[in-house]
Each structure stands twice: as structure tokens, then as C-alpha cells.
Write a protein that holds these residues in place. Structure first.
Motif, PDB file in Angstrom:
ATOM      1  N   SER A 168      43.049  41.049  38.295  1.00 11.26           N
ATOM      2  CA  SER A 168      44.083  41.430  37.127  1.00 11.26           C
ATOM      3  C   SER A 168      45.108  42.573  37.603  1.00 11.26           C
ATOM      4  CB  SER A 168      43.439  41.985  35.819  1.00 11.26           C
ATOM      5  OG  SER A 168      42.393  41.076  35.315  1.00 11.26           O
ATOM      6  N   VAL A 170      42.379  37.209  21.660  1.00 14.47           N
ATOM      7  CA  VAL A 170      41.162  37.244  22.601  1.00 14.47           C
ATOM      8  C   VAL A 170      39.986  38.245  22.464  1.00 14.47           C
ATOM      9  CG1 VAL A 170      40.992  37.528  25.202  1.00 14.47           C
ATOM     10  CG2 VAL A 170      43.005  36.344  24.461  1.00 14.47           C
ATOM     11  N   SER A 187      37.697  41.085  29.065  1.00 17.21           N
ATOM     12  CA  SER A 187      38.468  41.828  30.265  1.00 17.21           C
ATOM     13  C   SER A 187      39.772  41.394  29.986  1.00 17.21           C
ATOM     14  CB  SER A 187      37.939  41.224  31.430  1.00 17.21           C
ATOM     15  OG  SER A 187      36.620  41.707  31.774  1.00 17.21           O
ATOM     16  N   ILE A 188      40.168  40.007  29.546  1.00 19.35           N
ATOM     17  CA  ILE A 188      41.443  39.686  29.263  1.00 19.35           C
ATOM     18  C   ILE A 188      42.125  40.225  28.241  1.00 19.35           C
ATOM     19  CG2 ILE A 188      42.595  37.604  28.837  1.00 19.35           C
ATOM     20  CD1 ILE A 188      40.711  35.660  30.074  1.00 19.35           C
TER      21      ILE A 188
END
Length: 346
Positions: free
Chosen positions: A204, A224, A248-249
């Protein structure tokens, strides 16, 4: 792609996340100690919230460390020695004093409560294993150090991969040991494949500049993160990789949103969260000991949870004030000392 400095809001966002996740870890363990939620509400009706917080920590760690390495490579040419010295100083300026704290508290605690659990791990072998971060049973009541035993070897592995062309001999050793402990030893434990979450964070950081103009990033993050909550509640597994990747996203998209917002925060607010995040590592390593002995003394319920939360933070802040907060200075001094000796040898 040029690695640009994060906006003040984004920096404060990561400081807040570090502080918030550390508090969740304390609260999660507090529910276990003072409400008896272990093997009951957690994990039969909901996954361990403290373990989900650890997943978040791994993402943040991967992101920030990879971004730091990319910036160093771009602006300073990249130096494997700087990387390893920085990681060593960051870990050991906190780990050593926390181990001493646990040793002292546990020693007197077990004198008062000789039948308390975990006493079998209060020995020299466990101390040395925890100090060297070899995956093993943690020393005494320093139970959270297991995640550091996991993360440390990811650092070693990552450094070996990134700086392979700088020093292939050292990198080969680091990849060998780092890969062995990361993918073979640690991945066999209950936490599963946390290394995936760490590398999602690292990837990322690599993509951050490329996705910095995503429209409606904060709204996408909400969707998300809700999907992540649903996945956690469905699986009841805090280390479910799919739920962890969604988490995480979501955190990444929030970072993108805050980074694109160039409105300046009040300096006092930024300073406050920087200070709060500054002792989060120490809090993570010491809180379990505080909670363990408060419960043995007789604290329980809401009063036990509140007192433990306040006391854990106060103790961690005091320790970190003279240790963790100086890790950059120690890193700089170590690097200068090593470079001095290297120049003499050459």
C-alpha cells in the motif's frame, strides 16, 4: 513515483490509529480479566477485539516502514545499515526497559501470589528468548511480546529483500532467517499469516502516490470497513486473512482521504496525538502485566477495567518518556558510532 510527505492530517490520522489500536488492546484484555469474557463472549459471539487491533498494527507497521524506506532510497540513496540500525533502536529502546519492568513486577507479584499462573515462564531462558525475539513462550506476564517476535523477523526479511543489491551476503542471511521464522515458524501459530497483512501495508505504501487521487476515498473506506466487520462477525476469527485485508484496505482508503485534505490541523491537536502515539509501543508491551496483577489483587468489573486503563497508560507514559521517545536519538548515535568505526577499518 516521487514519495511526497504526508499531509498533517494524514500524519495525525496514523498517530491516532496507533493510539486507538493500543487502547483497544488494553480494553480487550481488560474485558477478559475483569469480566471473564475469555472463552465466553469472546470468541463465541465476537472475535477478540485486541487481536483485530494487532492486525491493524501490522498493516500500519508495514505501511509506515515501507514508506520510510522508499523515502530514504529516493532522497538518501538507500542504506541497509541505516534501516537495520533504525529498526534495532526502535525495538530495543522499548523492549529492554519493558522486560526489566515485567521482571521486577512479576518477581514481587509471585512473592505475594506464589500460585498465580504464568510463573513457569519466569526464567532466564524465557527472558533471553524474549530479548532476542526468538519465537517462543513469552517471558513472565509479557504475553503481547509474541507479536513482536512475529514482526521482528518480517523486518529482517523485508530488509534483506529491499537491500539485496547493496549487500547480497548479509541480505541472503536475513532472507534465510527472516523467511524461516516468518513463513515456517510464526505462520504455524494461532495468529496465522499476519505477514500477509504486513506486506499488504508495505505494498500500500508503494502504491500510495498512485492512488492518492481516488475520489470519495473516505466513503469507500466506510463501505470496506463495514464489509470487514461483517467478515469478522461471520468467521469469529480475529486473524481471518480476508477480513484482515478488508480492514487494511479500509485503513488505507482513510489515509488517502486524509492525505488529500490539505486543510491544516491545529498544532496542539497534532502534538497531542503525536504524544499519545509516542508511548503506544510501551503500553502494548506492559499493559498485560498491569492487568494481570490488578486482577490477582482483587479488582474486577467496570472499576477494574477503568482503573487498569488509567494505570496502564500512566505507567507506559512514564516509561516511554525516558526510553521509547528517544529511539531516534539513539538510532542516530548508533549509526554515527558504527560509521566512525567503519571509516577507521577502511
Amino acid at each position: 513515483v516521487l514519495v511526497k510527505p504526508l499531509s498533517s492530517k494524514c500524519v495525525t490520522y496514523f498517530d491516532f490509529i496507533r493510539f486507538f489500536l493500543a487502547q483497544i488492546v488494553v480494553i480487550g484484555h481488560g474485558f477478559g480479566f475483569f469480566f471473564g469474557y475469555w472463552d465466553g463472549f469472546f470468541p463465541l459471539k465476537a472475535p477478540y477485539i485486541q487481536s483485530i487491533a494487532v492486525v491493524g498494527f501490522f498493516f500500519v507497521s508495514g505501511f509506515l516502514i515501507c514508506r520510510s524506506v522508499l523515502a530514504n532510497i529516493e532522497y538518501k540513496g538507500g542504506d541497509y545499515l541505516r534501516y537495520y540500525v533504525d529498526r534495532f533502536a526502535r525495538i530495543y529502546t522499548t523492549l529492554v526497559p519493558c522486560l526489566v519492568f515485567v521482571l521486577v513486577v512479576d518477581y514481587f507479584g509471585f512473592l505475594a501470589f506464589p500460585d498465580a499462573g504464568l510463573r513457569e515462564n519466569l526464567n532466564a531462558n524465557a527472558f533471553l528468548n524474549s530479548l532476542s525475539l526468538v519465537p517462543s513462550m513469552p517471558f513472565g506476564t509479557m504475553r503481547p511480546v509474541w507479536s513482536l517476535m512475529f514482526e521482528w523477523w518480517i523486518y529482517i526479511l523485508f530488509g534483506g529483500i529491499v537491500f539485496f543489491r547493496k549487500n547480497w551476503i548479509l541480505s541472503s542471511v536475513c532472507i534465510g532467517f527472516g523467511g524461516y521464522y516468518t513463513f515456517y515458524v510464526n505462520a504455524q501459530g494461532e495468529a496465522g499469516h499476519l505477514e500477509i497483512i504486513w506486506f499488504v501495508g508495505a505494498f500500500s505504501a508503494f502504491l500510495f502516490e498512485r492512488i492518492s487521487r481516488v475520489v470519495g476515498a473516505k466513503y469507500l473506506a466506510s463501505v470496506v470497513l463495514l464489509a470487514s466487520v461483517a467478515a469478522y462477525l461471520k468467521t469469529l476469527n480475529a486473524y481471518n486473512v480476508f477480513a484482515g485485508v478488508l480492514l487494511s484496505i479500509g485503513l488505507l482508503l482513510l489515509a488517502v482521504g486524509y492525505n488529500s485534505d490539505r486543510e491544516m490541523l491545529r498544532p496542539r491537536l497534532s502534538y497531542a496525538f503525536s504524544a499519545l502515539a509516542g508511548y503506544s509501543f510501551t503500553l502494548f508491551l506492559t499493559h498485560y502485566t498491569v492487568l494481570f496483577w490488578l486482577q490477582k489483587i482483587g479488582f474486577s468489573g467496570l472499576s477494574g477495567l477503568c482503573i487498569s486503563l488509567v494505570l496502564s497508560n500512566a505507567i507506559a507514559y512514564a516509561i516511554a518518556y525516558v526510553t521509547e521517545s528517544h529511539h531516534k536519538e539513539i538510532s542516530s548515535k548508533l549509526l554515527g558510532f558504527i560509521n566512525l568505526w567503519r571509516s577507521k577499518l577502511v
